[in-house]
Design a protein around this motif. Structure first.
Motif, mmCIF file in Angstrom:
data_model
loop_
_atom_site.group_PDB
_atom_site.id
_atom_site.type_symbol
_atom_site.label_atom_id
_atom_site.label_comp_id
_atom_site.label_asym_id
_atom_site.label_seq_id
_atom_site.Cartn_x
_atom_site.Cartn_y
_atom_site.Cartn_z
ATOM 1 N N VAL A 1 -9.450 8.758 2.173
ATOM 2 C CA VAL A 1 -10.105 8.429 1.613
ATOM 3 C C VAL A 1 -9.020 6.858 0.389
ATOM 4 C CG1 VAL A 1 -11.921 8.327 -1.112
ATOM 5 C CG2 VAL A 1 -11.363 9.970 1.164
ATOM 6 N N ALA A 2 -10.186 6.123 0.669
ATOM 7 C CA ALA A 2 -8.952 4.827 -0.096
ATOM 8 C C ALA A 2 -9.984 4.326 -1.436
ATOM 9 C CB ALA A 2 -9.323 3.378 0.579
ATOM 10 N N MET A 3 -8.560 3.417 -2.080
ATOM 11 C CA MET A 3 -9.483 4.001 -3.839
ATOM 12 C C MET A 3 -10.353 2.181 -3.490
ATOM 13 S SD MET A 3 -9.030 5.425 -6.200
ATOM 14 C CE MET A 3 -9.401 4.773 -7.508
ATOM 15 N N PRO A 4 -11.466 2.353 -4.056
ATOM 16 C CA PRO A 4 -12.690 1.266 -3.557
ATOM 17 C C PRO A 4 -12.821 -0.041 -4.576
ATOM 18 C CG PRO A 4 -14.017 3.122 -5.024
ATOM 19 C CD PRO A 4 -12.866 3.459 -4.118
ATOM 20 N N GLU A 5 -11.451 0.206 -5.248
ATOM 21 C CA GLU A 5 -11.293 -1.180 -5.896
ATOM 22 C C GLU A 5 -10.574 -1.056 -5.759
ATOM 23 O OE1 GLU A 5 -10.019 1.965 -8.898
ATOM 24 O OE2 GLU A 5 -12.010 1.898 -7.394
ATOM 25 N N THR A 6 -9.773 -3.222 -5.792
ATOM 26 C CA THR A 6 -8.688 -3.192 -6.094
ATOM 27 C C THR A 6 -7.596 -3.466 -7.048
ATOM 28 O OG1 THR A 6 -9.155 -5.184 -4.283
ATOM 29 C CG2 THR A 6 -6.900 -5.998 -5.273
ATOM 30 N N VAL A 7 -6.502 -2.755 -6.574
ATOM 31 C CA VAL A 7 -5.189 -1.851 -7.728
ATOM 32 C C VAL A 7 -4.518 -3.685 -7.341
ATOM 33 C CG1 VAL A 7 -3.352 -1.516 -8.420
ATOM 34 C CG2 VAL A 7 -5.027 -0.001 -7.163
ATOM 35 N N HIS B 1 -0.751 6.763 -9.249
ATOM 36 C CA HIS B 1 -1.961 7.598 -9.964
ATOM 37 C C HIS B 1 -3.101 6.618 -8.991
ATOM 38 C CE1 HIS B 1 -4.618 8.747 -12.517
ATOM 39 N NE2 HIS B 1 -5.150 7.756 -12.757
ATOM 40 N N HIS B 2 -3.356 6.281 -8.677
ATOM 41 C CA HIS B 2 -4.391 5.588 -7.946
ATOM 42 C C HIS B 2 -4.279 6.451 -6.656
ATOM 43 C CE1 HIS B 2 -5.050 2.122 -10.453
ATOM 44 N NE2 HIS B 2 -6.367 2.092 -10.212
ATOM 45 N N ALA B 3 -3.719 6.595 -5.674
ATOM 46 C CA ALA B 3 -3.809 6.871 -4.365
ATOM 47 C C ALA B 3 -3.572 8.330 -4.729
ATOM 48 C CB ALA B 3 -1.856 7.493 -4.254
ATOM 49 N N ASP B 4 -3.195 9.301 -5.686
ATOM 50 C CA ASP B 4 -3.595 10.840 -6.167
ATOM 51 C C ASP B 4 -5.075 10.835 -6.799
ATOM 52 O OD1 ASP B 4 -2.260 12.991 -6.960
ATOM 53 O OD2 ASP B 4 -2.745 13.110 -8.869
ATOM 54 N N THR B 5 -5.655 9.593 -7.259
ATOM 55 C CA THR B 5 -7.222 10.377 -7.782
ATOM 56 C C THR B 5 -7.609 9.516 -6.115
ATOM 57 O OG1 THR B 5 -6.740 8.667 -9.894
ATOM 58 C CG2 THR B 5 -9.083 9.544 -8.421
ATOM 59 N N ALA B 6 -7.466 8.993 -5.469
ATOM 60 C CA ALA B 6 -7.939 9.082 -3.839
ATOM 61 C C ALA B 6 -8.259 10.211 -2.622
ATOM 62 C CB ALA B 6 -7.527 7.326 -3.047
ATOM 63 N N LEU B 7 -6.578 10.733 -2.795
ATOM 64 C CA LEU B 7 -6.558 11.888 -2.756
ATOM 65 C C LEU B 7 -7.269 13.192 -3.233
ATOM 66 C CD1 LEU B 7 -4.325 13.885 -0.835
ATOM 67 C CD2 LEU B 7 -3.051 14.414 -2.786
ATOM 68 N N SER C 1 0.649 -1.125 -0.085
ATOM 69 C CA SER C 1 -0.191 -0.100 -0.151
ATOM 70 C C SER C 1 1.156 1.432 -0.052
ATOM 71 C CB SER C 1 -0.616 0.045 1.131
ATOM 72 O OG SER C 1 -1.708 -1.200 1.111
ATOM 73 N N VAL C 2 0.393 2.446 -0.278
ATOM 74 C CA VAL C 2 0.996 3.800 -0.755
ATOM 75 C C VAL C 2 -0.371 5.049 0.264
ATOM 76 C CG1 VAL C 2 2.212 2.964 -2.443
ATOM 77 C CG2 VAL C 2 0.443 4.187 -3.259
ATOM 78 N N CYS C 3 0.456 5.769 0.254
ATOM 79 C CA CYS C 3 -0.268 6.850 1.303
ATOM 80 C C CYS C 3 -0.179 7.848 0.312
ATOM 81 C CB CYS C 3 -0.280 6.830 2.412
ATOM 82 S SG CYS C 3 -0.981 5.278 3.664
ATOM 83 N N LEU C 4 -0.362 8.438 -0.320
ATOM 84 C CA LEU C 4 -0.248 10.289 -1.126
ATOM 85 C C LEU C 4 -0.728 11.177 0.148
ATOM 86 C CD1 LEU C 4 1.948 11.182 -2.332
ATOM 87 C CD2 LEU C 4 -0.472 11.218 -3.682
ATOM 88 N N VAL C 5 0.007 12.007 1.052
ATOM 89 C CA VAL C 5 0.047 12.212 2.241
ATOM 90 C C VAL C 5 0.211 14.388 1.273
ATOM 91 C CG1 VAL C 5 0.493 13.828 4.024
ATOM 92 C CG2 VAL C 5 0.113 11.223 3.380
ATOM 93 N N ASP C 6 -0.905 15.256 1.614
ATOM 94 C CA ASP C 6 -1.379 16.750 0.854
ATOM 95 C C ASP C 6 -1.909 17.518 2.473
ATOM 96 O OD1 ASP C 6 -0.771 18.402 -1.034
ATOM 97 O OD2 ASP C 6 -2.472 19.181 -0.618
ATOM 98 N N GLY D 1 -4.690 10.394 0.418
ATOM 99 C CA GLY D 1 -5.537 9.006 -0.857
ATOM 100 C C GLY D 1 -3.910 7.565 -0.376
ATOM 101 N N VAL D 2 -5.049 6.276 -0.219
ATOM 102 C CA VAL D 2 -4.682 5.135 -0.493
ATOM 103 C C VAL D 2 -4.686 4.759 -1.408
ATOM 104 C CG1 VAL D 2 -4.284 3.412 1.207
ATOM 105 C CG2 VAL D 2 -4.962 5.836 2.829
ATOM 106 N N ALA D 3 -4.085 3.906 -2.399
ATOM 107 C CA ALA D 3 -3.964 2.874 -2.798
ATOM 108 C C ALA D 3 -2.882 2.045 -2.179
ATOM 109 C CB ALA D 3 -3.354 3.256 -3.881
ATOM 110 N N THR D 4 -4.132 0.442 -2.910
ATOM 111 C CA THR D 4 -2.869 -1.099 -2.692
ATOM 112 C C THR D 4 -2.968 -1.892 -3.464
ATOM 113 O OG1 THR D 4 -4.215 -0.625 0.057
ATOM 114 C CG2 THR D 4 -3.181 -3.239 -1.125
#
Length: 447
Positions: free
Chosen positions: A432-438, A414-420, A295-300, A389-392
């Protein structure tokens, strides 16, 4: 001459014949007493040195040598006499009666009386002037070169050593003749013993670095062979490379510092984006190999432009440092990676972490920043907050061979940025985490 028989015991013809051979030989035959004074010399001395035999009797060999040479050869001969041993190949310069220099090679054997006491030496001198000067020059070069040189026999005895080698071992020239490397350097001698074995088997002898008395030496052993092509010794050069090693260590330390600078963000001290890119690719490969989630977390930082405009850029820099410190201090694991992604954005890489685990960590990060209570009058909350924003990546499938890892890394961010952006659109100060599985498969299909 003390030849075991009185001359009167020999027939006149034999004595005459013997003396004729001695006086007309190309080599000079002589005898000296225990003090080194000539007691008998053959007539060849006149040809070699220009003096009549009667003039030479009672004088020493050193009376016919230049002062410096007399000191050098005298020291060597004193050592020979002290050991009462035979010698050969002692090269020395002598001054003829006409002032010219003649180079002689001297060999001799000790003479003893019936009580076993040393009474003198009998020997022979050979004129090697044509070759001798060259030999002496080579000996001078060998002895005065700053590189330590030595020759070892099969027992480890120092057959030859120059001044630099004697200095390395902290021994005198006199001590060198009775010096065995195994006594002084037992561990080092064991290595040279292996060199003898390698040389006998025809294998190459390799050089090695040796630490001796806090100095580092590059040693290069070369096998010495006799006429039967058997190994009889080693010629070894010892080059002091201590200064070079110290310089290399300093350079390595400097390179390490430069590498840290290349990997770190100068403002926050966190890893920078360049290092983060490499780290994320490595973690993706590891996740795929071991089939665990990543997982990655994009913080702003929320409303950071307003913060800079209101408080100034210096305060903005202090704010970035405070946020960076709080993120690192949020009870993350050693394998987790916090980096400054750029501007007011930070990226946290969480190996072996699924979506729910990443959400829990991200929420803790958000709460820790809120707990700083940094004033931010231009924010609706009046204090500093962050959005995450969180993406896994679920590496449930093997990595497609035709998909470069940086494509997968780019897609994950990109998924983490979208969630951010979703978190910002929902009012900021939230996760916010992406609802779908990457997954590796979905990335492959998307491409």
């Amino acid at each position: 001459m003390n030849d075991g028989k009185r001359r009167s015991d020999l027939p006149d013809v034999d004595e005459k014949h013997l003396l004729d051979l001695l006086h007309h030989n190309s080599d000079w035959v002589w005898e000296v007493d225990a003090q080194g004074r000539y007691t008998w010399v053959s007539g060849v001395v006149h040809e070699l040195l220009g003096y009549e035999p009667g003039y030479v009797i009672g004088r020493t060999p050193f009376d016919f040598m230049p002062p410096g040479e007399a000191e050098r050869v005298g020291a060597a001969f004193s050592d020979i006499v002290a050991q009462q041993r035979p010698f050969s190949g002692l090269v020395n310069r002598n001054m003829r009666a006409d002032g010219q220099i003649v180079v002689l090679e001297t060999s001799g054997i000790p003479l003893f009386n019936e009580k076993g006491e040393l009474t003198g030496y009998r020997g022979i001198d050979r004129n090697i002037s044509n070759l001798g000067e060259r030999v002496l020059q080579l000996e001078t070069i060998y002895d005065t070169t700053p590189v330590a040189l030595c020759m070892l026999d099969l027992d480890g005895r120092l057959v030859m050593s120059n001044k630099a080698m004697n200095g390395l071992l902290d021994i005198t020239q006199e001590q060198a003749s009775d010096c065995f490397l195994g006594r002084i350097m037992p561990d080092v001698w064991h290595q040279f013993q292996n060199d003898f074995i390698r040389a006998e088997s025809g294998a190459e002898i390799l050089g090695r670095e040796i630490i001796w008395r806090e100095r580092c030496y590059d040693t290069q052993p070369v096998a010495l062979y006799n006429a039967s092509k058997r190994v009889v010794g080693l010629s070894v050069t010892w080059v002091d490379i201590t200064a070079r090693r110290e310089a290399e260590q300093k350079l390595a330390s400097a390179n390490q510092v430069l590498q840290q600078y290349a990997q770190r963000d100068h403002l926050t001290g966190l890893y920078n984006r360049r290092y983060m890119d490499e780290c994320l690719i490595n973690e993706i490969q590891q996740a795929v190999d071991d089939h665990f989630p990543l997982s990655v977390c994009l913080v702003d930082i929320d409303y950071f432009k307003r913060y800079n405009d209101n408080y100034g850029h210096q305060s903005g820099d202090n704010c970035l440092r405070a946020v960076a410190k709080a993120l690192v201090s949020s009870q993350l694991r050693p394998e987790d990676n916090v980096s400054r992604y750029g501007g007011e954005e930070f990226l946290i890489i969480l190996p072996r972490t699924d979506r729910n685990g990443a959400l829990a960590i991200a929420e803790r990060l958000r709460e820790n920043i809120t707990a700083l209570n940094l004033p931010h009058v231009a924010s609706p909350t009046a204090s500093l907050t962050i959005s995450i924003g969180v993406a896994t990546l679920y590496a449930c499938q093997s990595l497609p061979p035709n998909i470069p890892l940086h494509f997968i890394a780019s897609d994950l961010i990109h998924h983490a940025d979208t969630a951010l952006y979703a978190a910002k659109n929902r009012g900021r100060n939230q996760v916010v985490a992406m609802p779908e599985t990457v997954s590796t498969g979905s990335v492959h299909n998307a491409r």
